[in-house]
Design a protein around this motif. Structure first.
Motif, PDB file in Angstrom:
ATOM      1  N   MET A   1       3.739   9.014  13.849  1.00 58.83           N
ATOM      2  CA  MET A   1       4.724   9.944  14.417  1.00 58.83           C
ATOM      3  C   MET A   1       4.024  11.075  15.167  1.00 58.83           C
ATOM      4  SD  MET A   1       7.532  10.041  11.320  1.00 58.83           S
ATOM      5  CE  MET A   1       8.589  11.339  11.922  1.00 58.83           C
ATOM      6  N   GLN A   2       2.903  11.572  14.614  1.00 53.88           N
ATOM      7  CA  GLN A   2       2.160  12.659  15.269  1.00 53.88           C
ATOM      8  C   GLN A   2       1.566  12.213  16.598  1.00 53.88           C
ATOM      9  OE1 GLN A   2      -0.564  13.894  12.219  1.00 53.88           O
ATOM     10  NE2 GLN A   2       0.879  15.343  11.318  1.00 53.88           N
ATOM     11  N   ARG A   3       1.259  10.916  16.706  1.00 56.10           N
ATOM     12  CA  ARG A   3       0.702  10.386  17.964  1.00 56.10           C
ATOM     13  C   ARG A   3       1.798   9.876  18.892  1.00 56.10           C
ATOM     14  NH1 ARG A   3      -3.787   7.461  14.958  1.00 56.10           N
ATOM     15  NH2 ARG A   3      -2.649   5.567  15.435  1.00 56.10           N
ATOM     16  N   ASN A   4       3.054  10.159  18.545  1.00 57.36           N
ATOM     17  CA  ASN A   4       4.213   9.719  19.339  1.00 57.36           C
ATOM     18  C   ASN A   4       4.343   8.195  19.447  1.00 57.36           C
ATOM     19  OD1 ASN A   4       4.870  12.387  19.754  1.00 57.36           O
ATOM     20  ND2 ASN A   4       3.831  12.516  21.719  1.00 57.36           N
ATOM     21  N   GLU A   5       3.786   7.494  18.469  1.00 60.36           N
ATOM     22  CA  GLU A   5       3.936   6.023  18.445  1.00 60.36           C
ATOM     23  C   GLU A   5       5.160   5.700  17.581  1.00 60.36           C
ATOM     24  OE1 GLU A   5       0.250   4.043  17.425  1.00 60.36           O
ATOM     25  OE2 GLU A   5      -0.915   5.505  18.588  1.00 60.36           O
ATOM     26  N   PHE A   6       6.320   5.990  18.143  1.00 56.45           N
ATOM     27  CA  PHE A   6       7.553   5.999  17.354  1.00 56.45           C
ATOM     28  C   PHE A   6       7.994   4.602  16.905  1.00 56.45           C
ATOM     29  CE2 PHE A   6       8.091   9.967  19.993  1.00 56.45           C
ATOM     30  CZ  PHE A   6       7.762  10.826  18.948  1.00 56.45           C
ATOM     31  N   LYS A   7       7.772   3.614  17.771  1.00 52.54           N
ATOM     32  CA  LYS A   7       8.192   2.242  17.414  1.00 52.54           C
ATOM     33  C   LYS A   7       7.390   1.741  16.214  1.00 52.54           C
ATOM     34  CE  LYS A   7       9.728  -1.869  19.901  1.00 52.54           C
ATOM     35  NZ  LYS A   7      11.163  -1.542  19.944  1.00 52.54           N
ATOM     36  N   LYS A   8       6.084   1.960  16.267  1.00 53.76           N
ATOM     37  CA  LYS A   8       5.205   1.557  15.145  1.00 53.76           C
ATOM     38  C   LYS A   8       5.585   2.303  13.872  1.00 53.76           C
ATOM     39  CE  LYS A   8       0.812   0.300  17.355  1.00 53.76           C
ATOM     40  NZ  LYS A   8      -0.581   0.754  17.516  1.00 53.76           N
ATOM     41  N   ALA A   9       5.865   3.599  14.027  1.00 55.48           N
ATOM     42  CA  ALA A   9       6.233   4.434  12.868  1.00 55.48           C
ATOM     43  C   ALA A   9       7.493   3.883  12.203  1.00 55.48           C
ATOM     44  CB  ALA A   9       6.459   5.878  13.311  1.00 55.48           C
ATOM     45  N   GLU A  10       8.473   3.521  13.028  1.00 60.59           N
ATOM     46  CA  GLU A  10       9.733   3.006  12.468  1.00 60.59           C
ATOM     47  C   GLU A  10       9.512   1.685  11.724  1.00 60.59           C
ATOM     48  OE1 GLU A  10      14.423   2.687  13.531  1.00 60.59           O
ATOM     49  OE2 GLU A  10      13.024   2.776  15.205  1.00 60.59           O
ATOM     50  N   GLN A  11       8.691   0.824  12.300  1.00 61.82           N
ATOM     51  CA  GLN A  11       8.396  -0.456  11.640  1.00 61.82           C
ATOM     52  C   GLN A  11       7.744  -0.229  10.277  1.00 61.82           C
ATOM     53  OE1 GLN A  11       5.961  -2.221  14.679  1.00 61.82           O
ATOM     54  NE2 GLN A  11       7.695  -3.089  15.804  1.00 61.82           N
ATOM     55  N   MET A  12       6.791   0.698  10.226  1.00 57.84           N
ATOM     56  CA  MET A  12       6.085   0.978   8.968  1.00 57.84           C
ATOM     57  C   MET A  12       7.019   1.602   7.935  1.00 57.84           C
ATOM     58  SD  MET A  12       2.413   2.321  10.344  1.00 57.84           S
ATOM     59  CE  MET A  12       1.599   2.372   8.765  1.00 57.84           C
ATOM     60  N   LEU A  13       7.935   2.447   8.400  1.00 59.89           N
ATOM     61  CA  LEU A  13       8.879   3.078   7.474  1.00 59.89           C
ATOM     62  C   LEU A  13       9.826   2.044   6.859  1.00 59.89           C
ATOM     63  CD1 LEU A  13       9.687   6.400   9.384  1.00 59.89           C
ATOM     64  CD2 LEU A  13       8.590   6.214   7.150  1.00 59.89           C
ATOM     65  N   HIS A  14      10.204   1.045   7.649  1.00 59.23           N
ATOM     66  CA  HIS A  14      11.065  -0.024   7.106  1.00 59.23           C
ATOM     67  C   HIS A  14      10.326  -0.833   6.035  1.00 59.23           C
ATOM     68  CE1 HIS A  14      14.841   0.280   9.240  1.00 59.23           C
ATOM     69  NE2 HIS A  14      14.178   0.569  10.350  1.00 59.23           N
ATOM     70  N   VAL A  15       9.033  -1.068   6.262  1.00 57.78           N
ATOM     71  CA  VAL A  15       8.212  -1.770   5.254  1.00 57.78           C
ATOM     72  C   VAL A  15       8.126  -0.922   3.986  1.00 57.78           C
ATOM     73  CG1 VAL A  15       5.896  -2.644   4.714  1.00 57.78           C
ATOM     74  CG2 VAL A  15       6.860  -3.039   6.987  1.00 57.78           C
ATOM     75  N   ALA A  16       7.852   0.368   4.182  1.00 52.02           N
ATOM     76  CA  ALA A  16       7.740   1.299   3.042  1.00 52.02           C
ATOM     77  C   ALA A  16       9.056   1.365   2.263  1.00 52.02           C
ATOM     78  CB  ALA A  16       7.355   2.690   3.541  1.00 52.02           C
ATOM     79  N   LEU A  17      10.187   1.368   2.987  1.00 52.04           N
ATOM     80  CA  LEU A  17      11.501   1.446   2.342  1.00 52.04           C
ATOM     81  C   LEU A  17      11.744   0.208   1.478  1.00 52.04           C
ATOM     82  CD1 LEU A  17      14.191   2.976   2.000  1.00 52.04           C
ATOM     83  CD2 LEU A  17      15.044   1.746   4.009  1.00 52.04           C
ATOM     84  N   ARG A  18      11.401  -0.966   2.008  1.00 49.00           N
ATOM     85  CA  ARG A  18      11.586  -2.215   1.229  1.00 49.00           C
ATOM     86  C   ARG A  18      10.761  -2.175  -0.053  1.00 49.00           C
ATOM     87  NH1 ARG A  18      11.696  -4.734   6.311  1.00 49.00           N
ATOM     88  NH2 ARG A  18       9.538  -5.465   6.153  1.00 49.00           N
ATOM     89  N   GLN A  19       9.525  -1.675   0.046  1.00 45.48           N
ATOM     90  CA  GLN A  19       8.651  -1.584  -1.135  1.00 45.48           C
ATOM     91  C   GLN A  19       9.220  -0.600  -2.165  1.00 45.48           C
ATOM     92  OE1 GLN A  19       4.804  -0.553   0.439  1.00 45.48           O
ATOM     93  NE2 GLN A  19       4.244  -2.667   0.875  1.00 45.48           N
ATOM     94  N   ALA A  20       9.697   0.565  -1.672  1.00 37.76           N
ATOM     95  CA  ALA A  20      10.264   1.579  -2.573  1.00 37.76           C
ATOM     96  C   ALA A  20      11.520   1.043  -3.271  1.00 37.76           C
ATOM     97  CB  ALA A  20      10.585   2.849  -1.789  1.00 37.76           C
ATOM     98  N   GLN A  21      12.324   0.283  -2.516  1.00 40.14           N
ATOM     99  CA  GLN A  21      13.541  -0.301  -3.099  1.00 40.14           C
ATOM    100  C   GLN A  21      13.200  -1.366  -4.142  1.00 40.14           C
ATOM    101  OE1 GLN A  21      15.394  -1.355   0.632  1.00 40.14           O
ATOM    102  NE2 GLN A  21      16.812   0.395   0.562  1.00 40.14           N
ATOM    103  N   ALA A  22      12.150  -2.161  -3.853  1.00 37.60           N
ATOM    104  CA  ALA A  22      11.720  -3.193  -4.807  1.00 37.60           C
ATOM    105  C   ALA A  22      11.234  -2.551  -6.107  1.00 37.60           C
ATOM    106  CB  ALA A  22      10.619  -4.045  -4.185  1.00 37.60           C
ATOM    107  N   LEU A  23      10.569  -1.399  -5.973  1.00 35.66           N
ATOM    108  CA  LEU A  23      10.061  -0.682  -7.159  1.00 35.66           C
ATOM    109  C   LEU A  23      11.144   0.207  -7.801  1.00 35.66           C
ATOM    110  CD1 LEU A  23       6.658   0.476  -5.606  1.00 35.66           C
ATOM    111  CD2 LEU A  23       6.901  -1.160  -7.474  1.00 35.66           C
ATOM    112  N   GLN A  24      12.289   0.310  -7.103  1.00 32.74           N
ATOM    113  CA  GLN A  24      13.388   1.185  -7.539  1.00 32.74           C
ATOM    114  C   GLN A  24      12.924   2.633  -7.754  1.00 32.74           C
ATOM    115  OE1 GLN A  24      15.267  -0.905 -10.886  1.00 32.74           O
ATOM    116  NE2 GLN A  24      16.758  -1.740  -9.440  1.00 32.74           N
ATOM    117  N   ASN A  25      12.035   3.055  -6.830  1.00 34.84           N
ATOM    118  CA  ASN A  25      11.513   4.437  -6.867  1.00 34.84           C
ATOM    119  C   ASN A  25      12.451   5.315  -6.037  1.00 34.84           C
ATOM    120  OD1 ASN A  25      10.106   6.849  -6.436  1.00 34.84           O
ATOM    121  ND2 ASN A  25       8.119   5.842  -6.570  1.00 34.84           N
ATOM    122  N   GLN A  26      13.398   5.970  -6.717  1.00 36.18           N
ATOM    123  CA  GLN A  26      14.468   6.706  -6.023  1.00 36.18           C
ATOM    124  C   GLN A  26      13.935   7.876  -5.186  1.00 36.18           C
ATOM    125  OE1 GLN A  26      17.458   5.381  -5.839  1.00 36.18           O
ATOM    126  NE2 GLN A  26      16.701   3.769  -7.197  1.00 36.18           N
TER     127      GLN A  26
END
Length: 256
Positions: A1-26
């Motif tokens: 996000m700091q490097r303005n690579e917004f598309k890559k940032a969004e993709q990584m956040l979706h991966v992170a969200l799936r992992q957090a949901q799998a771990l049920q880390n609210q």
């Protein structure tokens, strides 16, 4: 996000969200939604940002966070700005006033907390910009002035945001036909700007100063200020300011 690579940032956040949901880390889920909301806000995907910020708010409040918590105020400020940008001025105004009232409580309790002072300065600034867009000049001036005073207190005079706020104070003074005051603010802004070589939009301050001189009939001063704005705009490849500088110089040419 700091490097303005917004598309890559969004993709990584979706991966992170799936992992957090799998771990049920609210907490992690809430944090990632907040990052996604800020990403959407930065990239002007305003409806998406609104939906995500409201989701984060809901999650925070259901987790016991109070309505006047700083996290809630931060999000409320961005929501107010989203409502402003999407034309819902009533909601925007309510949001900005809510933030101002609640931040003031923190300032009263701890007047030296720089994070709170910066948040308050930012709220004054954003609210003032909305008031300026609505031609509510006296109110806009009052809030820009308060933002400026806080900015100097926290960041000192030689700071980009100080220059931006002086530029706004000059612009509002110009709109209120207080031309001498406008010249004073804008001249100070250009002087500080000389010590900030990395400031991108400093050219616009010189052009604004030129336009005030033009209004006062001081054509040589206007010419000098707009030429300087043009020179800086060319050096910094600031196309928007270059157009404004050329327009200012054309107006002067017609009058001389």
């Amino acid at each position: 996000m700091q490097r303005n690579e917004f598309k890559k940032a969004e993709q990584m956040l979706h991966v992170a969200l799936r992992q957090a949901q799998a771990l049920q880390n609210q907490n992690a889920i809430t944090y990632i939604y907040d990052l996604m909301a800020n990403l959407a806000f930065e990239t002007k995907q305003l409806k998406k940002a609104e939906t995500l910020f409201l989701l984060v708010l809901e999650r925070l409040l259901s987790n016991g966070v109070t309505e006047n918590d700083l996290k809630v105020i931060h999000i409320s400020l961005k929501l107010a700005n989203i409502y402003e940008q999407t034309g819902d001025m009533e909601k925007a105004e309510t949001g900005y006033k809510y933030c101002l009232e609640n931040i003031q409580i923190y300032v009263d309790n701890n007047p030296k907390d720089e994070n709170v002072l910066i948040l308050l300065a930012m709220t004054y600034d954003w609210y003032a910009q909305m008031l300026l867009s609505q031609a509510r000049y006296a109110d806009a001036f009052k809030y820009f002035e308060q933002s400026y005073n806080l900015c100097v207190k926290v960041n000192g005079r030689e700071h980009e945001q100080t220059v931006n706020l002086l530029n706004y104070l000059g612009t509002v003074s110009y709109k209120m036909e207080e031309y001498d005051k406008a010249i004073e603010y804008l001249t100070t802004a250009t002087q500080i700007g000389r010590s900030l070589p990395d400031m991108i939009h400093i050219a616009s301050v010189h052009i604004n100063l030129g336009n005030v001189y033009l209004k006062k009939g001081l054509y040589l001063n206007a010419k000098k200020a707009c030429y300087e704005g043009q020179r800086i705009a060319k050096n910094k490849e600031d196309e928007e300011s270059l157009i404004e500088a050329n327009k200012c110089l054309d107006d002067i040419k017609k009058l001389l």
